[in-house]
Design a protein around this motif. Structure first.
Motif, PDB file in Angstrom:
ATOM      1  N   ILE A 208     -23.149 -42.777  49.584  1.00 32.25           N
ATOM      2  CA  ILE A 208     -24.164 -41.948  48.832  1.00 32.25           C
ATOM      3  C   ILE A 208     -25.522 -41.735  49.725  1.00 32.25           C
ATOM      4  CG2 ILE A 208     -25.633 -41.154  46.868  1.00 32.25           C
ATOM      5  CD1 ILE A 208     -22.913 -42.237  45.210  1.00 32.25           C
ATOM      6  N   ILE A 209     -25.965 -43.162  49.825  1.00 37.38           N
ATOM      7  CA  ILE A 209     -26.894 -43.372  50.759  1.00 37.38           C
ATOM      8  C   ILE A 209     -26.708 -42.711  52.169  1.00 37.38           C
ATOM      9  CG2 ILE A 209     -28.335 -45.047  52.091  1.00 37.38           C
ATOM     10  CD1 ILE A 209     -27.997 -46.933  49.852  1.00 37.38           C
ATOM     11  N   GLU A 210     -25.715 -43.032  52.925  1.00 37.42           N
ATOM     12  CA  GLU A 210     -25.512 -42.324  54.044  1.00 37.42           C
ATOM     13  C   GLU A 210     -25.423 -40.602  54.041  1.00 37.42           C
ATOM     14  OE1 GLU A 210     -21.849 -41.821  57.181  1.00 37.42           O
ATOM     15  OE2 GLU A 210     -21.831 -43.577  55.960  1.00 37.42           O
ATOM     16  N   ARG A 211     -24.850 -39.994  52.789  1.00 38.83           N
ATOM     17  CA  ARG A 211     -24.488 -38.633  52.669  1.00 38.83           C
ATOM     18  C   ARG A 211     -26.099 -37.978  52.486  1.00 38.83           C
ATOM     19  NH1 ARG A 211     -20.703 -35.669  48.327  1.00 38.83           N
ATOM     20  NH2 ARG A 211     -19.158 -36.356  49.911  1.00 38.83           N
ATOM     21  N   THR A 212     -26.863 -38.812  51.760  1.00 34.78           N
ATOM     22  CA  THR A 212     -28.240 -38.171  51.273  1.00 34.78           C
ATOM     23  C   THR A 212     -29.406 -38.707  52.288  1.00 34.78           C
ATOM     24  OG1 THR A 212     -28.824 -40.132  49.972  1.00 34.78           O
ATOM     25  CG2 THR A 212     -27.598 -38.345  48.830  1.00 34.78           C
ATOM     26  N   ASN A 213     -28.943 -39.447  53.330  1.00 38.75           N
ATOM     27  CA  ASN A 213     -29.943 -40.074  54.365  1.00 38.75           C
ATOM     28  C   ASN A 213     -31.271 -40.461  53.708  1.00 38.75           C
ATOM     29  OD1 ASN A 213     -30.805 -40.013  56.984  1.00 38.75           O
ATOM     30  ND2 ASN A 213     -31.931 -38.313  56.954  1.00 38.75           N
ATOM     31  N   ALA A 214     -30.986 -41.097  52.662  1.00 36.64           N
ATOM     32  CA  ALA A 214     -31.889 -42.044  51.923  1.00 36.64           C
ATOM     33  C   ALA A 214     -32.265 -43.306  52.802  1.00 36.64           C
ATOM     34  CB  ALA A 214     -31.314 -42.375  50.530  1.00 36.64           C
ATOM     35  N   LYS A 215     -33.585 -43.519  52.500  1.00 39.18           N
ATOM     36  CA  LYS A 215     -34.050 -44.808  53.432  1.00 39.18           C
ATOM     37  C   LYS A 215     -34.611 -45.766  52.334  1.00 39.18           C
ATOM     38  CE  LYS A 215     -33.495 -43.137  57.458  1.00 39.18           C
ATOM     39  NZ  LYS A 215     -32.559 -41.867  57.115  1.00 39.18           N
TER      40      LYS A 215
END
Length: 353
Positions: A208-215
């Motif tokens: 999910i972090i990868e999909r949302t490009n979250a940092k």
């Protein structure tokens, strides 16, 4: 068969273990840093701790019929985020929590803990941060860190990565083992708040972090996303052991891998069903974000994540208010989240409605 005379033995310089990738001096330095951390966790029963070939522990004499309870676990792919984000201070507490919470559900007091830290190249600073978290977890749980193993294995792990395993041993009076066998229709389910995702579901979290490009530095719910996602697992040991002195707990479930719907059935008799009410507790912002960011269905959320409930406690209806009051006063936010009912034929043992 190889003929030794055919081997090239004309090396111009002798090899050392360090040349092969194992730094004995670094290992010795780590042990010296660990000793004061472990010393802070010492408790009654420790006869010999770190430094010997085996740690010695004496079962407290207050037990009449002591039964040892053991548990082992790791931290899982949460470690991948620890490597990527250089966040090594809390995964040690995760390691302790996974085992001590597991043995707690059978009524066991945690006695001692052993850890296994394996890496390709030993960083004394990183390993000290990790073991510092382990020592913190042991202090919170009231168990002694009395031994472990640090394995430096060149070629087994990529640079900057490591793996962790933990082993907890506890004790419970034989007559007070919590089995869940006495759970019956009419009993109530208390949900004790989690501190976050704990150490489960991180393969999906990372996706999910990868999909949302979250940092990790993104602002999130008054903190950073990294702080929220790496929040260490809540350790429930001391308050629950105190609760057991005044309230009869019929069953407990540590909500780990498998989420709500797969862990609670582990303590239920076959003839009953746990009915959880989704509006009975507030699902934390982290899980709402994960569900939205990943488009995760409700059913999947309930079988992967704890969804804000780290421990489920089953008590009789007449003990509900006393147990809730005690847990909340002890700093563990808790709610009445469900009922035990007669199980319909072929129905799942835990449902969320």
């Amino acid at each position: 068969m190889t003929n030794p005379s055919n081997l090239n033995l004309n090396a111009t310089q002798g090899l050392s273990y360090k040349d092969a990738g194992v730094d004995i001096d670094a290992g010795d330095a780590l042990i010296e840093r660990i000793k004061p951390l472990a010393k802070k966790t010492m408790r009654e029963g420790v006869l010999a701790g770190i430094g010997g070939f085996g740690a010695l522990f004496e079962i407290p004499k207050r037990y009449q019929e002591p039964v040892l309870v053991s548990g082992t676990d790791g931290v899982g792919t949460k470690l991948k985020l620890a490597f990527e984000w250089q966040s090594h201070d809390t995964v040690g507490q995760d390691l302790v929590a996974m085992s001590v919470n597991d043995i707690l559900v059978q009524g066991a007091e945690s006695l001692f803990f052993l850890d296994y830290f394996a890496c390709g190249k030993l960083s004394v600073d990183v390993a000290t941060r990790v073991v510092g978290g382990i020592a913190t977890g042991c202090e919170i749980a009231g168990c002694a860190l009395i031994g472990g193993e640090t394995a430096e294995m060149p070629g087994m792990y990529p640079d900057g990565e490591y793996d962790l395993a933990g082993f907890a041993v506890g004790v419970v009076e034989k007559s007070k083992i919590i089995t869940g066998k006495q759970i019956q229709p009419g009993d109530k389910i208390i949900g004790v708040a989690s501190s976050g995702a704990h150490s489960n579901g991180y393969s999906l979290i990372r996706k999910i972090i990868e999909r949302t490009n979250a940092k990790p530095g993104d602002a999130f719910d008054g903190k950073t996303l990294g702080e929220v996602i790496m929040q260490p697992t809540q350790i429930y040991v001391k308050p629950v052991l105190e609760l057991l002195k005044s309230v009869s707990i019929k069953g407990m479930a540590h909500i780990t891998g498998g989420g709500l719907v797969e862990n609670i059935p582990r303590v239920l008799p076959e003839n009953v069903q746990a009915v959880l009410y989704r509006d009975a507790w507030q699902m934390p912002a982290l899980f709402k974000w994960l569900q939205q960011g990943g488009g995760v269905a409700d059913e999947e959320m309930h079988r992967v994540f704890n969804c804000g409930i780290g421990l489920a406690v089953v008590v009789s209806a007449d003990h509900l208010d006393q147990a809730l009051s005690f847990l909340n006063q002890a700093g563990l936010t808790s709610w009445s989240i469900g009922d035990i009912v007669e199980r319909p034929t072929d129905a799942h043992q835990t449902i969320v409605i």
